[in-house]
Design a protein around this motif. Structure first.
Motif, mmCIF file in Angstrom:
data_model
loop_
_atom_site.group_PDB
_atom_site.id
_atom_site.type_symbol
_atom_site.label_atom_id
_atom_site.label_comp_id
_atom_site.label_asym_id
_atom_site.label_seq_id
_atom_site.Cartn_x
_atom_site.Cartn_y
_atom_site.Cartn_z
ATOM 1 N N VAL A 95 -46.564 101.065 -13.291
ATOM 2 C CA VAL A 95 -47.319 101.723 -14.478
ATOM 3 C C VAL A 95 -46.085 101.903 -15.279
ATOM 4 O O VAL A 95 -45.252 102.422 -14.942
ATOM 5 N N SER A 96 -46.190 101.575 -16.570
ATOM 6 C CA SER A 96 -45.137 101.613 -17.754
ATOM 7 C C SER A 96 -44.977 102.816 -17.890
ATOM 8 O O SER A 96 -45.797 103.921 -17.826
ATOM 9 N N PRO A 97 -43.502 103.168 -18.031
ATOM 10 C CA PRO A 97 -43.187 104.544 -18.372
ATOM 11 C C PRO A 97 -43.952 105.066 -19.656
ATOM 12 O O PRO A 97 -44.220 106.391 -19.877
ATOM 13 N N ALA A 98 -44.277 104.286 -20.609
ATOM 14 C CA ALA A 98 -44.916 104.575 -21.778
ATOM 15 C C ALA A 98 -46.283 105.297 -21.617
ATOM 16 O O ALA A 98 -46.773 106.129 -21.973
ATOM 17 N N ARG A 99 -46.929 104.398 -20.474
ATOM 18 C CA ARG A 99 -48.294 104.973 -20.153
ATOM 19 C C ARG A 99 -48.260 106.331 -19.594
ATOM 20 O O ARG A 99 -49.120 107.165 -19.746
ATOM 21 N N CYS A 109 -52.199 100.557 -13.939
ATOM 22 C CA CYS A 109 -51.340 100.088 -15.223
ATOM 23 C C CYS A 109 -52.395 99.692 -16.028
ATOM 24 O O CYS A 109 -53.500 99.779 -16.150
ATOM 25 N N ILE A 110 -51.819 99.333 -17.392
ATOM 26 C CA ILE A 110 -52.603 99.121 -18.381
ATOM 27 C C ILE A 110 -53.838 97.973 -17.935
ATOM 28 O O ILE A 110 -54.884 97.926 -18.497
ATOM 29 N N ALA A 111 -53.116 96.846 -17.788
ATOM 30 C CA ALA A 111 -53.956 95.912 -17.110
ATOM 31 C C ALA A 111 -55.285 96.135 -16.360
ATOM 32 O O ALA A 111 -56.472 95.696 -16.785
ATOM 33 N N CYS A 112 -55.035 96.997 -15.262
ATOM 34 C CA CYS A 112 -55.976 97.215 -14.290
ATOM 35 C C CYS A 112 -57.228 98.417 -15.208
ATOM 36 O O CYS A 112 -58.242 98.094 -14.980
#
Length: 116
Positions: A95-99, A109-112
């Motif tokens: 999961v991206s640090p920005a998220r 994660c953003i995609a899911c």
């Protein structure tokens, strides 16, 4: 990925803020219920009846969302303790640090999240 102490601090702050918001909503809901008890009980003909019902349901919905968010925070803390914080619970990707910065309790994660 966020370091666990930073993540823990952000989650703790988010949890404290959410608990405060929930307490305020519960007080507001109790006030609405008390006001409705002393008001005209004929919702169909009382112009304030619909407003009171709407306020009661709106406050209940906000409180339910706050409780769901608390559950998400607690799940994120459990992932942190298990060493899985920052890993998507669906696909296993990071999961991206920005998220995580924006949504410390994010489980996906953003995609899911966008496939939801």
């Amino acid at each position: 990925m966020s370091s666990p102490p930073d993540a823990r601090a952000r989650l703790a702050a988010d949890r404290a803020e959410t608990l405060g918001r929930l307490a305020g909503l519960e007080r507001e809901q109790a006030d609405i219920i008390a006001a409705a008890q002393s008001a005209n009980a004929d919702d169909e003909h009382d112009p304030e009846g619909a407003t009171i019902a709407f306020e009661r349901e709106h406050t209940a919905a906000l409180a339910a969302r706050a409780r769901e968010h608390l559950a998400d925070i607690d799940a994120a803390l459990a992932r942190l303790d298990a060493g899985r914080y920052g890993t998507c619970v669906r696909c296993g990707a990071p999961v991206s640090p920005a998220r995580l910065e924006a949504r410390p309790a994010a489980a996906t994660c953003i995609a899911c999240a966008s496939r939801r």
